[in-house]
Design a protein around this motif. Structure first.
Motif, short mmCIF file in Angstrom:
data_model
loop_
_atom_site.label_atom_id
_atom_site.label_comp_id
_atom_site.label_asym_id
_atom_site.label_seq_id
_atom_site.Cartn_x
_atom_site.Cartn_y
_atom_site.Cartn_z
N ASN A 232 0.81 -1.21 0.00
CA ASN A 232 0.00 0.00 0.00
C ASN A 232 0.85 1.26 0.00
OD1 ASN A 232 -2.17 -1.68 0.11
ND2 ASN A 232 -2.77 -1.20 2.21
N VAL A 233 1.90 1.25 0.81
CA VAL A 233 2.78 2.41 0.85
C VAL A 233 3.49 2.58 -0.48
CG1 VAL A 233 4.85 3.38 1.94
CG2 VAL A 233 3.05 2.37 3.34
N GLY A 234 3.70 1.46 -1.18
CA GLY A 234 4.28 1.56 -2.51
C GLY A 234 3.41 2.38 -3.43
N VAL A 235 2.09 2.22 -3.31
CA VAL A 235 1.15 2.99 -4.14
C VAL A 235 1.17 4.46 -3.76
CG1 VAL A 235 -1.25 3.25 -4.84
CG2 VAL A 235 -0.35 0.99 -4.36
N SER A 236 0.86 4.75 -2.51
CA SER A 236 0.75 6.13 -2.08
C SER A 236 2.11 6.80 -1.97
CB SER A 236 0.01 6.21 -0.74
OG SER A 236 0.64 5.38 0.21
N GLY A 237 3.13 6.02 -1.58
CA GLY A 237 4.47 6.58 -1.50
C GLY A 237 4.98 7.00 -2.86
N ALA A 238 4.63 6.23 -3.89
CA ALA A 238 5.01 6.61 -5.24
C ALA A 238 4.34 7.92 -5.63
CB ALA A 238 4.63 5.50 -6.22
N SER A 239 3.07 8.08 -5.26
CA SER A 239 2.37 9.33 -5.54
C SER A 239 3.02 10.50 -4.82
CB SER A 239 0.90 9.22 -5.12
OG SER A 239 0.24 8.22 -5.85
#
Length: 428
Positions: A232-239
């Motif tokens: 999940n952090v991969g998704v939002s962290g990428a943003s």
């Protein structure tokens, strides 16, 4: 004897009744997300129209930071709840919800304290915005935890009611924020109204969050929670990395332009996010009742979302400039140039969510983590590489390309996981 989180074997209900129940739960998911997204859209529109492009960029930085923290909470608290406690007995569900909501509250308190300290140290408009966000995080995360808890129980109408309460409380809060002015006032209005809904969720469920149970919850579900956390952090962290990088490469105003383009996709994103609230739970139910139908269910889900995104994007191209300016003010002219690449990116994401739901239902956390890390890496490279080459519009096209590549990997992994499960079942 059954394992906690699993239901005893029961007689399979008629197919028509199952389809009707699924349609009902999906409908409540869409209704709930419509209410939630309407609140988010109104806040974004108010900030864009009231404070201009630069202030909207500051607000957007706080927004994407909230998205990262929300992903942490979901990965540790609510995603394991949905996977393991959807359609279980009420007693089992209530005990799990008390611990998962307590975990969400603890995450909000811990990370909120960090945001508050960092914001006060930074100072300036950005620092004040982050400090206000930190103070609001516990209420924001608890409100989100109730939504997932209700959908795990199959009572999406309660999640919808909770978001309606948030929206109603938001109206007077925004009026006060508009009079006060400044990004901080809008963040406090948005987060304060969420806290009202979070308290209401306690009365709806009759459950009081147990932060003391967070440690046991994290230990019990560590096989899923930590992988989902990274995913999940991969998704939002990428943003977040893209937003920060875009701000440094092009300027803070560019972050506001991207956020403005995303707001134009708001109604469709409401559908996408609304379905995501229930798709994992529904895929888990399909897996229990008719495992051979899981692949078709996920494919139908992904294709339908991709087609819907393309249709919405086509409709946006027909919006006249005066109407767009009425909605987004000065942000409209720059944001409207990004409609095509942003639409393609959302369509790719919608296609991939079907496969992601299937992998979550299969509890294939290792595979889904691998997919998400690949997709997030592509997202950051595409977004920042595109920004370096072509500015804001280059970043949008880079993200669209990266999202489509990521979606292909999700489906390859789901196909492999389904084949492995079939071989394992045949070998028994």
């Amino acid at each position: 004897m059954t394992i906690e989180g699993e239901m005893p074997q029961t007689t399979e209900p008629p197919a028509r009744s199952v389809r009707r129940a699924v349609a009902g739960r999906l409908s409540w998911g869409l209704a709930d997300q419509a209410a939630s997204s309407a609140s988010n859209f109104v806040v974004g529109m108010y900030v864009a129209r009231s404070l201009g492009l630069a202030a909207f960029g500051v607000f957007s930085l706080a927004w994407v930071t909230y998205g990262v923290v929300l992903s942490v909470s979901r990965g540790l608290a609510t995603d394991p709840l949905v996977v393991r406690f959807s359609g279980v007995s009420e007693e089992s569900w209530r005990g799990a919800v008390a611990r998962s909501s307590g975990t969400a509250l603890g995450v909000g308190g811990a990370i909120g304290a960090v945001c508050l300290a960092v914001g006060l140290a930074l100072g300036g408009q950005v620092g004040i915005a982050f400090a206000c966000l930190g103070a609001m995080l516990p209420g924001l995360l608890l409100q989100d935890a109730w939504r997932y808890a209700f959908f795990a129980a199959g009572t999406g109408r309660k999640a919808f009611a909770n978001d309606v309460v948030w929206g109603v409380a938001l109206v007077p809060a925004l009026v006060l924020a508009a009079h006060a002015g400044g990004v901080a006032a809008f963040i406090l209005a948005w987060g304060g109204s969420a806290a009202v809904a979070a308290v209401y969720g306690c009365f709806q469920s009759g459950i009081r969050p147990r932060p003391s149970g967070a440690r046991g919850w994290l230990h019990q579900h560590r096989d899923l929670g930590y992988r989902y956390l990274v995913e999940n952090v991969g998704v939002s962290g990428a943003s977040q990395l893209r937003a920060y990088g875009l701000g440094m490469i092009v300027g803070v105003s560019a972050v506001g332009v991207i956020r403005g383009a995303e707001l134009l996709l708001g109604p469709f994103l409401a559908i996408l996010m609304g379905l995501s609230l229930v798709t994992v739970a529904e895929a888990a139910r399909v897996l229990r009742r008719a495992p051979h139908r899981l692949g078709a269910f996920c494919l139908l889900l992904g294709v339908a979302q991709a087609v819907a995104a393309l249709l919405w994007g086509a409709a946006l191209l027909l919006v006249p400039d005066h109407l767009g300016a009425f909605v987004l003010g000065d942000v409209w002219q720059a944001a409207s140039r990004l409609i095509v690449p942003v639409t393609l990116g959302v369509a790719g994401a919608g296609l991939g969510t079907g496969a992601a739901a299937g992998l979550r239902a299969l509890a294939a956390a290792r595979r889904s983590l691998r997919c998400q890390l690949f997709a997030s890496t592509c997202y950051v490279i595409g977004g920042l590489g595109g920004a370096a080459v072509g500015g804001t519009i280059g970043s949008a096209w880079g993200v669209a390309t990266a999202t489509l590549c990521g979606s292909a990997v999700w489906w390859l992994q789901l196909r492999t996981a389904l084949h492995e499960r079939h071989r394992n079942e045949s070998a028994k």
